[in-house]
Motif scaffolding. Sequence first.
Motif, PDB file in Angstrom:
ATOM      1  N   PHE A  38       0.834  -1.205   0.000  1.00  0.00           N
ATOM      2  CA  PHE A  38       0.000   0.000   0.000  1.00  0.00           C
ATOM      3  C   PHE A  38       0.869   1.257   0.000  1.00  0.00           C
ATOM      4  O   PHE A  38       0.614   2.203  -0.767  1.00  0.00           O
ATOM      5  CB  PHE A  38      -0.901  -0.036   1.235  1.00  0.00           C
ATOM      6  CG  PHE A  38      -1.883   1.097   1.343  1.00  0.00           C
ATOM      7  CD1 PHE A  38      -2.850   1.302   0.380  1.00  0.00           C
ATOM      8  CD2 PHE A  38      -1.864   1.942   2.447  1.00  0.00           C
ATOM      9  CE1 PHE A  38      -3.775   2.333   0.495  1.00  0.00           C
ATOM     10  CE2 PHE A  38      -2.774   2.976   2.576  1.00  0.00           C
ATOM     11  CZ  PHE A  38      -3.741   3.170   1.590  1.00  0.00           C
ATOM     12  N   ILE A  39       1.913   1.252   0.812  1.00  0.00           N
ATOM     13  CA  ILE A  39       2.827   2.402   0.886  1.00  0.00           C
ATOM     14  C   ILE A  39       3.539   2.605  -0.444  1.00  0.00           C
ATOM     15  O   ILE A  39       3.680   3.739  -0.931  1.00  0.00           O
ATOM     16  CB  ILE A  39       3.866   2.204   2.016  1.00  0.00           C
ATOM     17  CG1 ILE A  39       3.188   2.181   3.393  1.00  0.00           C
ATOM     18  CG2 ILE A  39       4.930   3.304   1.970  1.00  0.00           C
ATOM     19  CD1 ILE A  39       2.538   3.459   3.805  1.00  0.00           C
ATOM     20  N   GLU A  40       3.996   1.524  -1.047  1.00  0.00           N
ATOM     21  CA  GLU A  40       4.675   1.619  -2.356  1.00  0.00           C
ATOM     22  C   GLU A  40       3.742   2.254  -3.383  1.00  0.00           C
ATOM     23  O   GLU A  40       4.175   3.074  -4.207  1.00  0.00           O
ATOM     24  CB  GLU A  40       5.100   0.223  -2.822  1.00  0.00           C
ATOM     25  CG  GLU A  40       6.282  -0.350  -2.051  1.00  0.00           C
ATOM     26  CD  GLU A  40       6.664  -1.732  -2.541  1.00  0.00           C
ATOM     27  OE1 GLU A  40       6.130  -2.155  -3.606  1.00  0.00           O
ATOM     28  OE2 GLU A  40       7.482  -2.393  -1.879  1.00  0.00           O
ATOM     29  N   PHE A  60      -8.816  -2.532   6.223  1.00  0.00           N
ATOM     30  CA  PHE A  60      -8.221  -3.818   6.598  1.00  0.00           C
ATOM     31  C   PHE A  60      -8.950  -4.976   5.926  1.00  0.00           C
ATOM     32  O   PHE A  60      -8.325  -5.949   5.484  1.00  0.00           O
ATOM     33  CB  PHE A  60      -8.242  -3.993   8.115  1.00  0.00           C
ATOM     34  CG  PHE A  60      -7.161  -3.233   8.833  1.00  0.00           C
ATOM     35  CD1 PHE A  60      -5.854  -3.709   8.857  1.00  0.00           C
ATOM     36  CD2 PHE A  60      -7.444  -2.044   9.476  1.00  0.00           C
ATOM     37  CE1 PHE A  60      -4.851  -3.014   9.510  1.00  0.00           C
ATOM     38  CE2 PHE A  60      -6.456  -1.335  10.141  1.00  0.00           C
ATOM     39  CZ  PHE A  60      -5.144  -1.812  10.151  1.00  0.00           C
ATOM     40  N   GLU A  61     -10.270  -4.876   5.848  1.00  0.00           N
ATOM     41  CA  GLU A  61     -11.069  -5.962   5.268  1.00  0.00           C
ATOM     42  C   GLU A  61     -10.752  -6.189   3.797  1.00  0.00           C
ATOM     43  O   GLU A  61     -10.759  -7.335   3.323  1.00  0.00           O
ATOM     44  CB  GLU A  61     -12.558  -5.662   5.434  1.00  0.00           C
ATOM     45  CG  GLU A  61     -13.054  -5.840   6.862  1.00  0.00           C
ATOM     46  CD  GLU A  61     -14.501  -5.421   7.040  1.00  0.00           C
ATOM     47  OE1 GLU A  61     -15.065  -5.726   8.103  1.00  0.00           O
ATOM     48  OE2 GLU A  61     -15.065  -4.779   6.117  1.00  0.00           O
ATOM     49  N   VAL A  62     -10.446  -5.120   3.055  1.00  0.00           N
ATOM     50  CA  VAL A  62     -10.137  -5.263   1.623  1.00  0.00           C
ATOM     51  C   VAL A  62      -8.649  -5.484   1.377  1.00  0.00           C
ATOM     52  O   VAL A  62      -8.205  -5.521   0.222  1.00  0.00           O
ATOM     53  CB  VAL A  62     -10.630  -4.044   0.819  1.00  0.00           C
ATOM     54  CG1 VAL A  62     -12.127  -3.871   0.973  1.00  0.00           C
ATOM     55  CG2 VAL A  62      -9.890  -2.758   1.231  1.00  0.00           C
ATOM     56  N   GLY A  63      -7.892  -5.632   2.455  1.00  0.00           N
ATOM     57  CA  GLY A  63      -6.463  -5.905   2.310  1.00  0.00           C
ATOM     58  C   GLY A  63      -5.670  -4.740   1.754  1.00  0.00           C
ATOM     59  O   GLY A  63      -4.655  -4.952   1.084  1.00  0.00           O
ATOM     60  N   PHE A  64      -6.142  -3.521   1.975  1.00  0.00           N
ATOM     61  CA  PHE A  64      -5.466  -2.302   1.530  1.00  0.00           C
ATOM     62  C   PHE A  64      -5.440  -2.177   0.001  1.00  0.00           C
ATOM     63  O   PHE A  64      -4.645  -1.423  -0.547  1.00  0.00           O
ATOM     64  CB  PHE A  64      -4.034  -2.221   2.088  1.00  0.00           C
ATOM     65  CG  PHE A  64      -3.990  -1.993   3.574  1.00  0.00           C
ATOM     66  CD1 PHE A  64      -3.820  -0.720   4.090  1.00  0.00           C
ATOM     67  CD2 PHE A  64      -4.139  -3.050   4.467  1.00  0.00           C
ATOM     68  CE1 PHE A  64      -3.787  -0.502   5.466  1.00  0.00           C
ATOM     69  CE2 PHE A  64      -4.112  -2.844   5.832  1.00  0.00           C
ATOM     70  CZ  PHE A  64      -3.941  -1.573   6.338  1.00  0.00           C
ATOM     71  N   ILE A  65      -6.316  -2.922  -0.667  1.00  0.00           N
ATOM     72  CA  ILE A  65      -6.377  -2.853  -2.132  1.00  0.00           C
ATOM     73  C   ILE A  65      -7.549  -1.966  -2.520  1.00  0.00           C
ATOM     74  O   ILE A  65      -8.711  -2.385  -2.516  1.00  0.00           O
ATOM     75  CB  ILE A  65      -6.537  -4.258  -2.748  1.00  0.00           C
ATOM     76  CG1 ILE A  65      -5.350  -5.141  -2.340  1.00  0.00           C
ATOM     77  CG2 ILE A  65      -6.639  -4.166  -4.261  1.00  0.00           C
ATOM     78  CD1 ILE A  65      -5.497  -6.592  -2.771  1.00  0.00           C
ATOM     79  N   LEU A  66      -7.236  -0.719  -2.822  1.00  0.00           N
ATOM     80  CA  LEU A  66      -8.238   0.277  -3.181  1.00  0.00           C
ATOM     81  C   LEU A  66      -7.692   1.204  -4.260  1.00  0.00           C
ATOM     82  O   LEU A  66      -6.491   1.469  -4.304  1.00  0.00           O
ATOM     83  CB  LEU A  66      -8.616   1.128  -1.965  1.00  0.00           C
ATOM     84  CG  LEU A  66      -9.514   0.529  -0.879  1.00  0.00           C
ATOM     85  CD1 LEU A  66      -9.585   1.501   0.286  1.00  0.00           C
ATOM     86  CD2 LEU A  66     -10.906   0.256  -1.417  1.00  0.00           C
ATOM     87  N   ASP A  67      -8.589   1.699  -5.115  1.00  0.00           N
ATOM     88  CA  ASP A  67      -8.201   2.709  -6.097  1.00  0.00           C
ATOM     89  C   ASP A  67      -8.491   4.116  -5.580  1.00  0.00           C
ATOM     90  O   ASP A  67      -7.991   5.098  -6.137  1.00  0.00           O
ATOM     91  CB  ASP A  67      -8.966   2.487  -7.412  1.00  0.00           C
ATOM     92  CG  ASP A  67      -8.546   1.179  -8.083  1.00  0.00           C
ATOM     93  OD1 ASP A  67      -7.351   0.835  -8.009  1.00  0.00           O
ATOM     94  OD2 ASP A  67      -9.425   0.502  -8.642  1.00  0.00           O
TER      95      ASP A  67
END
Length: 385
Positions: free
Chosen positions: A321-323, A369-376
């Motif tokens: 996510f940070i990257e 947290f639920e989406v595993g930090f995968i967001l646009d």
Amino acid sequence: MNSSISDISIIKERAYNCYSVLYSVSISEYIELVEQAYKNRGGIEKQRAALTTTTAKRIRQRMVEDIVKGTVLPPIVLGIREEVTSELDKDKFIEIITGIDRSKVSIIDGMQRTTALIEAAQLGEIGSDLVRVEAWITPSTNFMMYRMLVLNTGQIPWSLRKQLETVFYGFIEEITKRIRGIEIFQEEERRRRVGAGQYQADDVIEMFISFATRKSNTDVNEYLADAFTKLDLIDATSSEEFTNIFCETLSMLSAIDKSFGRSNERSEGKIPTGKDIFSSHPARIGFITAASREIFGRPGLNKPGEPIERASKIKMQVEIFIEKLESMEQDGLSYFLDLGTLNELLKKPSGKIGDFERAFFFEAFKTLFEVGFILDIMTPCWRAH
């Protein structure tokens, strides 16, 4: 150095690889040992100010008078942050106590008795009189907090938060050393946050409490007196790995804080820039509590499996996510944070704003947290409440 230490009794606690040492020492030598712990956490005057009732003042004044007359107080309990690599004997104990860095000493139980001893020493020649002390020698601040909570399970002392702050004094230093780039301000420094990754010590303590209890909406001063909260804290701090997981989580928060802080584009509302998201203490509490729920489960209902494994998985997700955040240009980062939506949803005309914001950010980061930090874009998080 000649020491007045005598009557030493040593018991090793196998469960936590630490030592309980009961001993006698002169009042003057005891005061010298704990003096810095008092100064660093508010000093004697601050302790006096807490005793505002006539009854409380009279009780301590009577204690001071009795000490001057030669009374013997119940043992005061100290925490000594020191790793003992070989079996502890009496000579080794005296060597540790007389040579210990005073910043590694904490008063776990006996703040008022210590204050009374210092006042009595100013009134009479009692420095050579003896006081009994129990010292817990352990490299873990976590264990000292656990001991303090166990000592107080049968009572509801007004000073529980004060004792937490006292025990945490060394822990705050430990966090600063362990988490690269983080800054934690002590109350006496009178410094304010001007950049990402900077936090007040009291706020870090409250984050620890929320992390341990897994609850975001808490009035800490009142909530700490609750028996169930103390059980939650005892359960959490009895685990040797708990402090490490908290430090990892706080490190994640700090890293995300700095990445969000790169966004300088201003928005109208309570959170004008990316840096201001985690300038909000409700946001920090929301993130910490959501992380704790994800790692440990709901209060009273622990998740099966190893918390350390779940924490490691989250750490990897945060690194990715940070990257992603660091690769974004200003426009892209501004779009991703969507502060316009956040500020619009944070508008609340009346009621308990603080409770609303804690619940709001808890739901927001719970979603992250639920989406595993995968967001646009962060919009689904801001709309989760």
